[in-house]
Scaffold this active site. Structure first.
Site, PDB file in Angstrom:
ATOM      1  N   ARG A   1       0.862  -1.189   0.000  1.00  0.00           N
ATOM      2  CA  ARG A   1       0.000   0.000   0.000  1.00  0.00           C
ATOM      3  C   ARG A   1       0.889   1.226   0.000  1.00  0.00           C
ATOM      4  NH1 ARG A   1      -4.520   0.526   4.562  1.00  0.00           N
ATOM      5  NH2 ARG A   1      -2.828   1.197   5.892  1.00  0.00           N
TER       6      ARG A   1
ATOM      7  N   SER B   1     -12.380  -3.503   1.666  1.00  0.00           N
ATOM      8  CA  SER B   1     -12.475  -2.936   3.011  1.00  0.00           C
ATOM      9  C   SER B   1     -13.929  -2.699   3.365  1.00  0.00           C
ATOM     10  CB  SER B   1     -11.728  -1.596   3.074  1.00  0.00           C
ATOM     11  OG  SER B   1     -10.361  -1.780   2.813  1.00  0.00           O
TER      12      SER B   1
ATOM     13  N   LYS C   1      -4.133   5.332   9.765  1.00  0.00           N
ATOM     14  CA  LYS C   1      -5.181   5.975   8.958  1.00  0.00           C
ATOM     15  C   LYS C   1      -5.984   6.879   9.879  1.00  0.00           C
ATOM     16  CE  LYS C   1      -7.119   3.780   5.107  1.00  0.00           C
ATOM     17  NZ  LYS C   1      -8.019   2.770   4.512  1.00  0.00           N
TER      18      LYS C   1
END
Ligand code: NI
Lengths: 212, 212
Positions: A46, A114, A143
């Protein structure tokens, strides 16, 4: 996938490492290598802040490392980089490419989605998702804008869908057993391994605390 | 491409519109529609600040509009969105996905490459690029970090490669003829159309000033 049974690759979701955005590729590769040696079973690349060229180069290196250790390799969001690096799959968020379209065009790819609620989980399963990343299970700094779901939503998703579930968000070695107990097939971590003083030991501890 | 000859699609690089990053899709679609009606021959979707999901939705709409007007449709950087929207091609910068790999895996796509020097132009042609975007020909506010090449580099690229060249960067209606005279097969613009009071008239003027 390539000849793996569903059981085989579901097992490979158990210790699921998501890379961070640190600029130095050598650091990422070194940590992933140690993490795989410690027992990581899946690596997700990612990179939110990187152009396609360097990201693909990193993907190709992680693809090789993961294969050498019998681990899955997944790319976040960038289906093109997944295709060009021969990744096993792609992971998409709710505002990324739609799982249904990715799955219909590239059925050989594992597609993870997700989900932050039972509704999103059920819809993802209907869309053809192969597994879910449910969270954020705990508060997380990785996040900042993540929705906090807690273990309850994960347990409710477990009851609502049949596909494998990976818990994500703020998971540590100590918290891993309760995530598995809530019904997860695996735990996804960023900082618990990427920022660990000893990534190999951290991965080994996660592998140990998630074994059934 | 799909049955177009090289001559056919080279002609379609002549009035080349690159979209901007304005958030409102309806505005983008309305401007592109007017621009196509005015004579734009190629539309490139460039969205630096958008997730894959909404970008794909916009791509599908622009793909339809471009087809309805016989124009090419190209996606900047995101090969996956080009594939999923059935774009004619993808345009890559020097730090994006490598043209050689894209071309070898997806030979049916038109692959454009940004070049800022003769060296980059020659390498792109060797890598299999189908056309070049050379610039920035003039100073531009759209890409603040763009290298200024001027018309000289464009003319030198014209002598050094055989593939079509589109000039880009700060091109206006008034400047279009000298870009063509320097050897370009077309002019690429963002603000000259996207920010024009009358996008259709701007496109028509560009079409008129670039016709041979
Ligand atoms: Ni129309």
């Amino acid at each position: 996938m390539r000849g793996m049974t569903r059981r085989d690759w579901t097992d490979k979701l158990r210790v699921y490492l998501v890379t961070d955005d640190r600029p130095d590729h050598e650091e990422v590769v070194a940590i992933v290598e140690q993490a795989l040696a410690g027992g990581v079973t899946c690596v997700q690349l990612r990179r939110k802040q990187e152009d396609g060229g360097p990201m693909l180069k990193l993907a190709v290196r992680l693809r090789e490392l993961a294969s050498a250790h019998g681990a899955l390799f997944i790319v976040n969001d960038r289906l093109d980089i997944a295709l060009l690096s021969d990744a096993d799959g792609v992971h998409v968020g709710q505002t990324d490419l739609p799982a249904s379209l990715v799955k219909s065009r590239f059925p050989e790819l594992v597609v993870g989605v997700s989900a932050r609620s039972v509704d999103e989980a059920v819809r993802a399963e209907q869309d053809g998702a192969d597994y879910l990343g449910v969270g954020s299970v705990y508060p997380t700094a990785t996040k900042g804008d993540a929705v906090l779901t807690g273990l309850d939503v994960l347990a409710a998703c477990r009851r609502a869908v049949r596909i494998p579930i990976v818990g994500i968000g703020g998971i540590t070695v100590d918290r891993a057993p309760e995530v598995m107990a809530a019904g997860a097939n695996g735990v996804a971590v960023v900082s618990a391994i990427m920022s660990a003083p000893d990534p190999k030991a951290a991965a080994a501890a996660l592998a140990q605390r998630t074994s059934l």
